[in-house]
Scaffold this motif. Structure first.
Motif, PDB file in Angstrom:
ATOM      1  N   MET A  47      57.724  48.156  41.371  1.00 22.66           N
ATOM      2  CA  MET A  47      56.225  47.890  41.778  1.00 22.66           C
ATOM      3  C   MET A  47      55.999  46.711  42.569  1.00 22.66           C
ATOM      4  O   MET A  47      56.513  45.809  42.264  1.00 22.66           O
ATOM      5  CB  MET A  47      55.629  48.054  40.782  1.00 22.66           C
ATOM      6  CG  MET A  47      54.017  47.982  40.800  1.00 22.66           C
ATOM      7  SD  MET A  47      53.211  48.454  39.222  1.00 22.66           S
ATOM      8  CE  MET A  47      51.967  47.449  39.145  1.00 22.66           C
ATOM      9  N   HIS A  48      55.304  46.919  43.763  1.00 21.28           N
ATOM     10  CA  HIS A  48      55.140  45.811  44.429  1.00 21.28           C
ATOM     11  C   HIS A  48      53.613  45.077  44.422  1.00 21.28           C
ATOM     12  O   HIS A  48      52.812  45.654  44.144  1.00 21.28           O
ATOM     13  CB  HIS A  48      54.831  45.984  45.878  1.00 21.28           C
ATOM     14  CG  HIS A  48      54.897  45.044  47.003  1.00 21.28           C
ATOM     15  ND1 HIS A  48      53.521  44.358  47.263  1.00 21.28           N
ATOM     16  CD2 HIS A  48      55.779  44.066  47.657  1.00 21.28           C
ATOM     17  CE1 HIS A  48      53.707  43.279  47.830  1.00 21.28           C
ATOM     18  NE2 HIS A  48      54.869  43.161  48.339  1.00 21.28           N
ATOM     19  N   THR A  49      53.638  43.732  43.994  1.00 19.05           N
ATOM     20  CA  THR A  49      52.377  42.917  43.549  1.00 19.05           C
ATOM     21  C   THR A  49      51.816  42.240  44.858  1.00 19.05           C
ATOM     22  O   THR A  49      52.536  41.440  45.382  1.00 19.05           O
ATOM     23  CB  THR A  49      52.450  42.274  42.473  1.00 19.05           C
ATOM     24  OG1 THR A  49      53.144  43.043  41.204  1.00 19.05           O
ATOM     25  CG2 THR A  49      51.246  41.744  41.953  1.00 19.05           C
ATOM     26  N   CYS A  50      50.623  42.624  45.308  1.00 21.99           N
ATOM     27  CA  CYS A  50      50.030  41.750  46.285  1.00 21.99           C
ATOM     28  C   CYS A  50      49.805  40.257  45.625  1.00 21.99           C
ATOM     29  O   CYS A  50      49.064  40.016  44.786  1.00 21.99           O
ATOM     30  CB  CYS A  50      48.784  42.472  46.796  1.00 21.99           C
ATOM     31  SG  CYS A  50      48.044  41.527  48.214  1.00 21.99           S
ATOM     32  N   PRO A  51      50.199  39.103  46.472  1.00 25.37           N
ATOM     33  CA  PRO A  51      49.986  37.936  45.970  1.00 25.37           C
ATOM     34  C   PRO A  51      48.371  37.519  46.164  1.00 25.37           C
ATOM     35  O   PRO A  51      47.951  36.438  45.650  1.00 25.37           O
ATOM     36  CB  PRO A  51      50.764  37.008  46.915  1.00 25.37           C
ATOM     37  CG  PRO A  51      50.850  37.895  48.293  1.00 25.37           C
ATOM     38  CD  PRO A  51      50.915  39.269  47.710  1.00 25.37           C
ATOM     39  N   HIS A  52      47.734  38.344  46.824  1.00 25.30           N
ATOM     40  CA  HIS A  52      46.243  38.022  46.951  1.00 25.30           C
ATOM     41  C   HIS A  52      45.617  38.994  46.069  1.00 25.30           C
ATOM     42  O   HIS A  52      44.103  38.884  45.859  1.00 25.30           O
ATOM     43  CB  HIS A  52      45.800  38.292  48.466  1.00 25.30           C
ATOM     44  CG  HIS A  52      46.574  37.451  49.364  1.00 25.30           C
ATOM     45  ND1 HIS A  52      46.386  36.119  49.661  1.00 25.30           N
ATOM     46  CD2 HIS A  52      47.268  37.742  50.245  1.00 25.30           C
ATOM     47  CE1 HIS A  52      47.277  35.584  50.562  1.00 25.30           C
ATOM     48  NE2 HIS A  52      47.837  36.729  51.158  1.00 25.30           N
ATOM     49  N   GLY A  53      45.913  39.609  45.125  1.00 23.01           N
ATOM     50  CA  GLY A  53      45.435  40.580  44.358  1.00 23.01           C
ATOM     51  C   GLY A  53      44.083  40.081  43.361  1.00 23.01           C
ATOM     52  O   GLY A  53      43.252  40.176  43.408  1.00 23.01           O
ATOM     53  N   PRO A  54      44.734  38.719  42.531  1.00 24.59           N
ATOM     54  CA  PRO A  54      43.702  38.373  41.847  1.00 24.59           C
ATOM     55  C   PRO A  54      42.560  37.785  42.816  1.00 24.59           C
ATOM     56  O   PRO A  54      41.297  37.776  41.996  1.00 24.59           O
ATOM     57  CB  PRO A  54      44.488  36.983  41.162  1.00 24.59           C
ATOM     58  CG  PRO A  54      45.935  37.560  41.169  1.00 24.59           C
ATOM     59  CD  PRO A  54      46.091  38.258  42.349  1.00 24.59           C
ATOM     60  N   ALA A  55      42.672  37.101  43.796  1.00 23.45           N
ATOM     61  CA  ALA A  55      41.718  36.417  44.620  1.00 23.45           C
ATOM     62  C   ALA A  55      40.995  37.497  45.065  1.00 23.45           C
ATOM     63  O   ALA A  55      39.610  37.220  45.115  1.00 23.45           O
ATOM     64  CB  ALA A  55      42.284  35.445  45.717  1.00 23.45           C
ATOM     65  N   LEU A  56      41.367  38.743  45.561  1.00 21.56           N
ATOM     66  CA  LEU A  56      40.793  39.687  45.988  1.00 21.56           C
ATOM     67  C   LEU A  56      40.069  40.307  45.269  1.00 21.56           C
ATOM     68  O   LEU A  56      38.683  40.491  45.473  1.00 21.56           O
ATOM     69  CB  LEU A  56      41.576  40.610  46.812  1.00 21.56           C
ATOM     70  CG  LEU A  56      41.037  42.073  47.266  1.00 21.56           C
ATOM     71  CD1 LEU A  56      39.853  41.477  48.410  1.00 21.56           C
ATOM     72  CD2 LEU A  56      41.920  42.714  47.766  1.00 21.56           C
ATOM     73  N   ARG A  57      40.239  40.482  43.816  1.00 16.55           N
ATOM     74  CA  ARG A  57      39.412  40.980  42.771  1.00 16.55           C
ATOM     75  C   ARG A  57      38.669  40.044  42.473  1.00 16.55           C
ATOM     76  O   ARG A  57      37.137  40.347  42.232  1.00 16.55           O
ATOM     77  CB  ARG A  57      40.416  41.256  41.325  1.00 16.55           C
ATOM     78  CG  ARG A  57      39.828  41.845  40.220  1.00 16.55           C
ATOM     79  CD  ARG A  57      39.402  43.282  40.845  1.00 16.55           C
ATOM     80  NE  ARG A  57      38.247  43.634  39.897  1.00 16.55           N
ATOM     81  CZ  ARG A  57      37.519  44.475  40.144  1.00 16.55           C
ATOM     82  NH1 ARG A  57      37.703  45.240  41.094  1.00 16.55           N
ATOM     83  NH2 ARG A  57      36.498  44.887  39.416  1.00 16.55           N
TER      84      ARG A  57
ATOM     85  N   ALA B  40      36.721  38.013  44.612  1.00 19.08           N
ATOM     86  CA  ALA B  40      35.773  38.064  45.588  1.00 19.08           C
ATOM     87  C   ALA B  40      34.967  39.421  45.383  1.00 19.08           C
ATOM     88  O   ALA B  40      33.648  39.164  45.699  1.00 19.08           O
ATOM     89  CB  ALA B  40      36.543  38.143  46.935  1.00 19.08           C
ATOM     90  N   GLU B  41      35.678  40.439  44.746  1.00 22.96           N
ATOM     91  CA  GLU B  41      35.125  41.568  44.649  1.00 22.96           C
ATOM     92  C   GLU B  41      33.891  41.656  43.683  1.00 22.96           C
ATOM     93  O   GLU B  41      33.006  42.132  43.752  1.00 22.96           O
ATOM     94  CB  GLU B  41      35.964  42.951  44.487  1.00 22.96           C
ATOM     95  CG  GLU B  41      36.860  43.309  45.872  1.00 22.96           C
ATOM     96  CD  GLU B  41      37.810  44.225  45.521  1.00 22.96           C
ATOM     97  OE1 GLU B  41      38.171  44.426  44.145  1.00 22.96           O
ATOM     98  OE2 GLU B  41      38.366  44.984  46.508  1.00 22.96           O
TER      99      GLU B  41
ATOM    100  N   LEU C  81      26.403  39.113  43.515  1.00 24.41           N
ATOM    101  CA  LEU C  81      25.445  38.852  44.550  1.00 24.41           C
ATOM    102  C   LEU C  81      24.612  40.185  44.807  1.00 24.41           C
ATOM    103  O   LEU C  81      23.388  39.973  45.052  1.00 24.41           O
ATOM    104  CB  LEU C  81      26.328  38.170  45.980  1.00 24.41           C
ATOM    105  CG  LEU C  81      27.085  36.986  45.581  1.00 24.41           C
ATOM    106  CD1 LEU C  81      27.595  36.534  46.553  1.00 24.41           C
ATOM    107  CD2 LEU C  81      25.758  35.642  45.368  1.00 24.41           C
ATOM    108  N   ARG C  82      25.258  41.019  45.090  1.00 19.55           N
ATOM    109  CA  ARG C  82      24.644  42.319  45.266  1.00 19.55           C
ATOM    110  C   ARG C  82      23.533  42.784  44.328  1.00 19.55           C
ATOM    111  O   ARG C  82      22.399  43.292  44.585  1.00 19.55           O
ATOM    112  CB  ARG C  82      25.367  43.517  45.491  1.00 19.55           C
ATOM    113  CG  ARG C  82      26.165  43.633  47.041  1.00 19.55           C
ATOM    114  CD  ARG C  82      27.032  44.873  47.053  1.00 19.55           C
ATOM    115  NE  ARG C  82      27.587  44.731  48.579  1.00 19.55           N
ATOM    116  CZ  ARG C  82      29.048  45.490  48.782  1.00 19.55           C
ATOM    117  NH1 ARG C  82      29.607  45.898  47.811  1.00 19.55           N
ATOM    118  NH2 ARG C  82      29.065  45.296  49.781  1.00 19.55           N
TER     119      ARG C  82
END
Length: 55
Positions: free
Chosen positions: A1-11, A13-14, A20-21
């Motif tokens: 399984m590949h883990t994206c290094p930006h995963g936690p930061a992206l989560r 930000a989402e 904000l919405r």
């Protein structure tokens, strides 16, 4: 399984975007609620760059 290094930061930000919405939606509801003074609603709309209330 590949883990994206930006995963936690992206989560994060989402999650922040969702908060904000929600806040913007609450502000828009206030702006267009005639139960509140028109001058306060107009000032908030102008400060947030949202359409001003019509009544």
């Amino acid at each position: 399984m590949h883990t994206c290094p930006h995963g936690p930061a992206l989560r994060n930000a989402e999650d922040e975007l969702a908060r904000l919405r929600t806040a913007l939606g609450l502000a828009a509801a206030f702006i267009h609620n005639p139960a509140y003074p028109l001058d306060a609603r107009t000032a908030l709309a102008m400060a947030l760059g949202l359409p001003e209330p019509t009544q």
